[in-house]
Design a protein around this motif. Structure first.
Motif, PDB file in Angstrom:
ATOM      1  N   GLY A   9       0.823  -1.199   0.000  1.00  0.00           N
ATOM      2  CA  GLY A   9       0.000   0.000   0.000  1.00  0.00           C
ATOM      3  C   GLY A   9       0.860   1.252   0.000  1.00  0.00           C
ATOM      4  O   GLY A   9       2.037   1.235  -0.366  1.00  0.00           O
ATOM      5  N   SER A 204      -1.612  -6.895   7.283  1.00  0.00           N
ATOM      6  CA  SER A 204      -2.818  -6.608   6.510  1.00  0.00           C
ATOM      7  C   SER A 204      -2.919  -5.098   6.370  1.00  0.00           C
ATOM      8  O   SER A 204      -3.419  -4.402   7.253  1.00  0.00           O
ATOM      9  N   ARG A 205      -2.417  -4.586   5.252  1.00  0.00           N
ATOM     10  CA  ARG A 205      -2.375  -3.147   5.015  1.00  0.00           C
ATOM     11  C   ARG A 205      -2.556  -2.881   3.519  1.00  0.00           C
ATOM     12  O   ARG A 205      -2.123  -3.669   2.681  1.00  0.00           O
ATOM     13  N   GLY A 207      -4.838  -3.082   1.400  1.00  0.00           N
ATOM     14  CA  GLY A 207      -5.522  -4.055   0.551  1.00  0.00           C
ATOM     15  C   GLY A 207      -4.724  -5.314   0.285  1.00  0.00           C
ATOM     16  O   GLY A 207      -5.171  -6.183  -0.477  1.00  0.00           O
ATOM     17  N   LYS A 208      -3.532  -5.443   0.907  1.00  0.00           N
ATOM     18  CA  LYS A 208      -2.721  -6.647   0.743  1.00  0.00           C
ATOM     19  C   LYS A 208      -2.643  -7.398   2.059  1.00  0.00           C
ATOM     20  O   LYS A 208      -2.707  -6.811   3.136  1.00  0.00           O
ATOM     21  N   GLU A 209      -2.491  -8.715   1.932  1.00  0.00           N
ATOM     22  CA  GLU A 209      -2.330  -9.566   3.101  1.00  0.00           C
ATOM     23  C   GLU A 209      -1.069 -10.395   2.927  1.00  0.00           C
ATOM     24  O   GLU A 209      -0.891 -11.064   1.907  1.00  0.00           O
ATOM     25  N   SER A 254      -2.919 -14.970  -0.893  1.00  0.00           N
ATOM     26  CA  SER A 254      -2.151 -13.999  -0.120  1.00  0.00           C
ATOM     27  C   SER A 254      -0.659 -14.177  -0.382  1.00  0.00           C
ATOM     28  O   SER A 254      -0.202 -15.202  -0.897  1.00  0.00           O
TER      29      SER A 254
END
Length: 287
Positions: A9, A204-205, A207-209, A254
């Motif tokens: 992000g 988890s930031r 929109g990505k994991e 992920s």
């Protein structure tokens, strides 16, 4: 020395630092898995050893410099130990941080998945005849069971929990029981398995994991939930936690990030777990 980075992000940057290299017995690293199977995924050398990085991850988020693990340090091990652990390179954290215009004094938090020597040796360093903290301004976060075993190892764990790695930092350590969130969306989670106090990291930031499974999945070749280490104190717990966390993360496509992998910094599999959708490979020109 080119440093690999990964953006999560707008507000989070991951940078892998050079923490040294070990070469451990491939059979021990893959437990009961037959060599013809694991060697196709992770090739051994002529001594049946596999190359394992020990590369801390600098997480820059919300104005903080957070270090995940500490590398194998410098000058901490005897020549005999270096030979036994197949250490061919010690840490270069100072040089790596210097490229980012940082020093060890700029680290705000150190997150430890566990305290085995190849993760914790870099926590202290020699200053004259005294071992002192490598990160004097940091809070060091360790799961409470792990910290107690570090200080009071048993007949098995005394071979990896060294007093040289905790005595100089005891005043900086803060323990937690089940999880610790360093900043929103970046959390250590207690799993056990590899050791009683072993933890993994979840990011988890933006929109990505991302999942850092630490030593219950130390390399991409350990993706299979049954492929666990002979070094694991509680292998069935390792398997259970891989079922709980790895399988759903693969289903969600992920990212997985690594400390030990000799080839990949990060990978993302398809839902079947059989094909790589994306990967970040380690820059081997640094060797």
């Amino acid at each position: 020395m080119a440093l690999e980075q990964f953006k999560v992000g707008e507000g989070v940057t991951l940078t892998w630092l050079n923490g040294g290299v070990t070469h451990m017995d491939g059979g021990a690293m893959f437990g009961v898995v037959p060599k013809p199977l694991w060697s196709r995924k992770y090739p051994p050398n002529e001594n049946n050893q596999i190359t394992l990085r020990s590369d801390p991850l600098l997480i820059q988020a919300d104005g903080k410099n957070i270090l995940l693990e500490s590398g194998i340090g410098n000058g901490k091990l005897s020549e005999k130990a270096k030979k036994n652990f197949g250490i061919t390179q010690e840490s270069k954290l100072d040089e790596c941080l210097g490229q980012l215009e940082l020093t060890k004094n700029d680290i705000d938090d150190v997150l430890m998945t566990h305290m085995h020597f190849d993760h914790a040796n870099g926590l202290t360093e020699w200053k004259g005849d005294e071992l002192v903290s490598s990160f004097p301004n940091a809070v060091i976060h360790v799961q409470e069971t792990e910290w107690e075993e570090m200080k009071h190892p048993n007949i098995r764990s005394k071979n990896t929990y060294f007093k040289e790695n905790w005595e100089g930092i005891a005043g900086q350590v803060e323990t937690f029981k089940s999880d610790y969130e360093a900043v929103p969306g970046i959390k250590l989670i207690h799993t056990g398995g590899h050791s009683a106090g072993h933890c993994i990291l979840h990011i988890s930031r933006g929109g990505k994991e991302l999942w850092h499974m630490a030593d219950i999945m130390p390399t991409h070749a350990h993706q299979n939930v049954l492929w666990v280490l002979a070094y694991d104190d509680y292998p069935m717990d390792s398997i259970a936690k891989k079922q709980e966390y790895v399988l759903p993360a693969i289903e969600k496509e992920s990212w997985f990030i690594f400390y030990h992998d000799h080839k990949y910094r990060a990978v993302r599999w398809d839902k079947s777990g059989k094909e790589l959708l994306e990967s970040v490979e380690r820059n081997r020109s640094n060797e």
